[in-house]
Design a protein around this motif. Structure first.
Motif, short mmCIF file in Angstrom:
data_model
loop_
_atom_site.label_atom_id
_atom_site.label_comp_id
_atom_site.label_asym_id
_atom_site.label_seq_id
_atom_site.Cartn_x
_atom_site.Cartn_y
_atom_site.Cartn_z
N LEU A 176 -19.43 -15.27 0.33
CA LEU A 176 -19.50 -16.51 1.10
C LEU A 176 -19.02 -16.34 2.55
CD1 LEU A 176 -18.24 -19.06 -1.58
CD2 LEU A 176 -20.58 -18.75 -0.77
N THR A 177 -18.13 -15.38 2.79
CA THR A 177 -17.56 -15.21 4.13
C THR A 177 -18.60 -15.00 5.23
OG1 THR A 177 -15.53 -14.30 3.17
CG2 THR A 177 -15.90 -13.89 5.51
N PRO A 178 -19.62 -14.15 5.06
CA PRO A 178 -20.58 -13.95 6.16
C PRO A 178 -21.35 -15.21 6.52
CG PRO A 178 -21.35 -12.88 4.16
CD PRO A 178 -19.92 -13.26 3.93
N PHE A 179 -21.54 -16.13 5.57
CA PHE A 179 -22.24 -17.36 5.89
C PHE A 179 -21.37 -18.30 6.73
CE2 PHE A 179 -24.67 -15.82 2.29
CZ PHE A 179 -25.96 -16.00 2.76
N GLY A 283 -27.23 -10.54 15.06
CA GLY A 283 -27.50 -9.13 15.29
C GLY A 283 -27.55 -8.34 14.00
N VAL A 284 -27.76 -7.03 14.14
CA VAL A 284 -27.94 -6.17 12.98
C VAL A 284 -26.70 -6.14 12.10
CG1 VAL A 284 -28.39 -3.80 12.24
CG2 VAL A 284 -29.63 -4.74 14.19
N TRP A 285 -25.51 -6.17 12.72
CA TRP A 285 -24.27 -6.10 11.94
C TRP A 285 -24.16 -7.25 10.96
CZ3 TRP A 285 -20.66 -10.03 12.13
CH2 TRP A 285 -20.81 -10.97 13.16
N LEU A 286 -24.57 -8.46 11.39
CA LEU A 286 -24.49 -9.62 10.52
C LEU A 286 -25.56 -9.55 9.42
CD1 LEU A 286 -23.05 -12.24 9.93
CD2 LEU A 286 -24.58 -13.42 11.54
N ARG A 287 -26.70 -8.97 9.78
CA ARG A 287 -27.76 -8.80 8.78
C ARG A 287 -27.28 -7.90 7.64
NH1 ARG A 287 -33.60 -5.80 9.88
NH2 ARG A 287 -34.43 -6.05 7.78
N TRP A 288 -26.65 -6.78 8.00
CA TRP A 288 -26.17 -5.88 6.97
C TRP A 288 -25.07 -6.54 6.13
CZ3 TRP A 288 -28.19 -1.72 4.94
CH2 TRP A 288 -29.13 -1.00 5.67
N TRP A 289 -24.25 -7.36 6.75
CA TRP A 289 -23.19 -8.05 6.03
C TRP A 289 -23.79 -9.03 5.00
CZ3 TRP A 289 -18.62 -11.08 8.75
CH2 TRP A 289 -17.60 -11.30 7.80
N ILE A 290 -24.81 -9.76 5.43
CA ILE A 290 -25.48 -10.69 4.51
C ILE A 290 -26.14 -9.93 3.36
CG2 ILE A 290 -27.42 -12.30 4.27
CD1 ILE A 290 -25.13 -13.65 5.60
N GLN A 291 -26.77 -8.81 3.69
CA GLN A 291 -27.41 -8.03 2.64
C GLN A 291 -26.37 -7.49 1.65
OE1 GLN A 291 -29.61 -5.14 4.94
NE2 GLN A 291 -31.51 -6.30 4.78
N GLY A 292 -25.24 -7.03 2.16
CA GLY A 292 -24.17 -6.58 1.27
C GLY A 292 -23.62 -7.72 0.43
N ALA A 293 -23.49 -8.90 1.05
CA ALA A 293 -23.01 -10.07 0.32
C ALA A 293 -23.99 -10.47 -0.78
CB ALA A 293 -22.81 -11.24 1.29
N ALA A 294 -25.29 -10.37 -0.47
CA ALA A 294 -26.30 -10.69 -1.48
C ALA A 294 -26.21 -9.74 -2.66
CB ALA A 294 -27.70 -10.62 -0.85
#
Length: 472
Positions: A176-179, A283-294
């Motif tokens: 939930l943190t990245p969202f 940016g890309v860093w947030l994309r990777w964070w969301i993917q990891g969170a998923a």
């Protein structure tokens, strides 16, 4: 003992599921996140609601739908789950109200629905990673990934429910943190007018309703773990309330961010799209964070669902509905055979698409919920004074009215089912109708050994001469 219409019942308010005391029970916080993962796991998978109906209806759906469906289901689970705090969960509710035959049908439909649901999480897991790792999009690498993921998470279930519960807490915070971060970063880009976009002529009602239904159901699944919970009479209602708030906020906040900060293209809103939105916003860093969170979220949903499914089979075996070997526990207190059966079902069904999985499980789940509503009302009508550690503050008429809106919703979801889903799911239901008498015949012929736990209350008074009355 008390008798009602010839059937004898016992007090269920003071009975816990039989278990070995040195197995650690689940406390409030892990239980909240187990419920969170049984129902939601975060906003992963809600993207199709925007594709199906646009931003306004998607947002309204996750505001209104919980009132029509989630709140009644959670309330009924709190009352019935504290009334019957044992591994069988909703199977025991239906058995006590409608008899063991329909209890078995409930168990079959809900277990199969749960296994179908669990087959979805490897699909979502890989869908979120395939944009960064294209090899996972299909072929042998995807098959290997599904197999390895299933085996690792199945082993986690085997090691104990307490481990699963605290793992759910850690996974939930990470998911939930990245969202929250994405929402804060998106504030300067928000355009509230985008939230109001709607076109009723282009709504895919089948996809819309199935997506909402899938993302906001399964509140009753936690009932199969009630026997593993510390003081379930008080802990379960509190956990359901906290989880309800967490689930609704966990859906609405990312949807408000994604639809308000990025120009609308409904065709792009499919499972995995939140990672693309994250890249646009942060940016890309947030994309990777969301993917990891998923990825972490799907792991959490997998282990929570498998726990519920496997303990349900254990509870059915303790009630004599399934062969005795299903009641076998590992040294960690977990249902070994139930876990193996559930894992095998997941691997068998993991080839289905997202939409096919959601539609099929919803169809089966709807029939199971109808049996639960009937059982809830029947027990209220026949035994209004029965011991209920938590009771919904409404009378008999209120209980009936509480079930009307979700029942109408169930009929609507069923009406929009495709012919393929009706045929496949109808066939699965027919298997259950035949399987129960076949198992009873096998028991009578002593081909398979069945037994009923002596630590559980005799719901129908068939084998006891003197027990406490259900009515206080």
């Amino acid at each position: 003992m008390g008798e009602c219409n010839g059937d004898r019942y016992v007090s269920v308010g003071e009975v816990d599921s039989p278990r070995v005391d040195n197995f650690k029970k689940v406390s409030l916080l892990p239980l909240v996140f187990l419920i969170f993962y049984e129902v939601s796991g975060g906003p992963f998978g809600v993207e199709d609601s925007v594709q199906a109906a646009g931003p306004l209806l998607a947002l309204l759906g996750f505001l209104v739908f919980p009132l029509i469906w989630s709140v009644p289901e959670a309330l009924i689970t709190a009352e019935m789950g504290t009334m019957f705090p044992e591994a069988g969960g909703y199977v025991v509710w239906v058995s006590s109200a409608l008899g063991p035959y329909w209890g078995f049908q409930q168990g079959w439909m809900k277990w199969l629905s749960g296994v179908i649901d669990n087959a979805l999480y490897p699909v979502l897991f890989l869908d979120y990673l395939k944009s960064g790792i294209p090899a996972l999009g299909g072929g042998l690498p995807r098959i290997i990934a599904v197999l390895v993921l299933t085996l690792v998470l199945t082993y986690m279930n085997y090691r104990g429910l307490a481990i699963v519960g605290w793992a759910a807490v850690l996974l939930g915070v990470f998911s939930l943190t990245p969202f929250v971060v994405m929402g804060l970063v998106a504030i300067p880009k928000l355009q509230p007018s985008r939230w109001l976009v709607v076109n009723l002529h282009s709504v895919d009602w089948n996809l819309y309703l199935n997506t909402l239904f899938w993302n906001l159901n399964y509140w009753d699944s936690i009932s199969t773990l009630a026997g593993e919970v510390e003081n379930p009479k008080k802990t379960l209602p509190k956990a359901l309330f906290c989880a309800l708030i967490l689930v609704v906020v966990g859906y609405l906040f990312p949807l408000l961010t994604g639809t308000g900060a990025v120009p609308l293209n409904r065709e792009l809103w499919t499972d995995g799209y939140f990672s693309d939105i994250a890249k646009i916003i942060g940016g890309v860093w947030l994309r990777w964070w969301i993917q990891g969170a998923a990825a972490m979220s799907n792991m959490g949903m997998f282990v929570a669902e498998m726990s519920s499914d496997s303990f349900q089979l254990l509870g059915m075996a303790e009630r004599g509905m399934l062969p005795e070997f299903f009641a076998k526990r590992s040294r960690y207190g977990t249902p070994v055979i139930g876990i193996l059966f559930s894992a095998s079902g997941v691997l068998f069904l993991s080839w289905l698409s997202f939409q096919e999985i959601v539609a099929a499980e919803n169809f089966l789940y709807c029939f199971g919920m109808i049996l639960e509503f009937l059982s809830f009302i029947r027990l209220r009508v026949k035994y209004p004074a029965a011991s209920r550690p938590y009771k919904i503050p409404v009378g008999t008429v209120g209980a009936i009215l509480l079930c009307i809106p979700p029942t109408i919703l169930i009929c609507t979801v069923l009406a929009f089912s495709t012919l393929k889903v009706v045929v496949v799911s109808g066939g699965a239901i027919m298997i259950g109708l035949v399987m129960q008498p076949c198992l009873m015949h096998a028991e009578k012929k002593k081909w398979i050994k069945f037994s009923t736990s002596t630590d559980l209350p005799d719901l129908h008074g068939a084998n006891q001469g003197s027990v406490n009355s259900l009515v206080d």
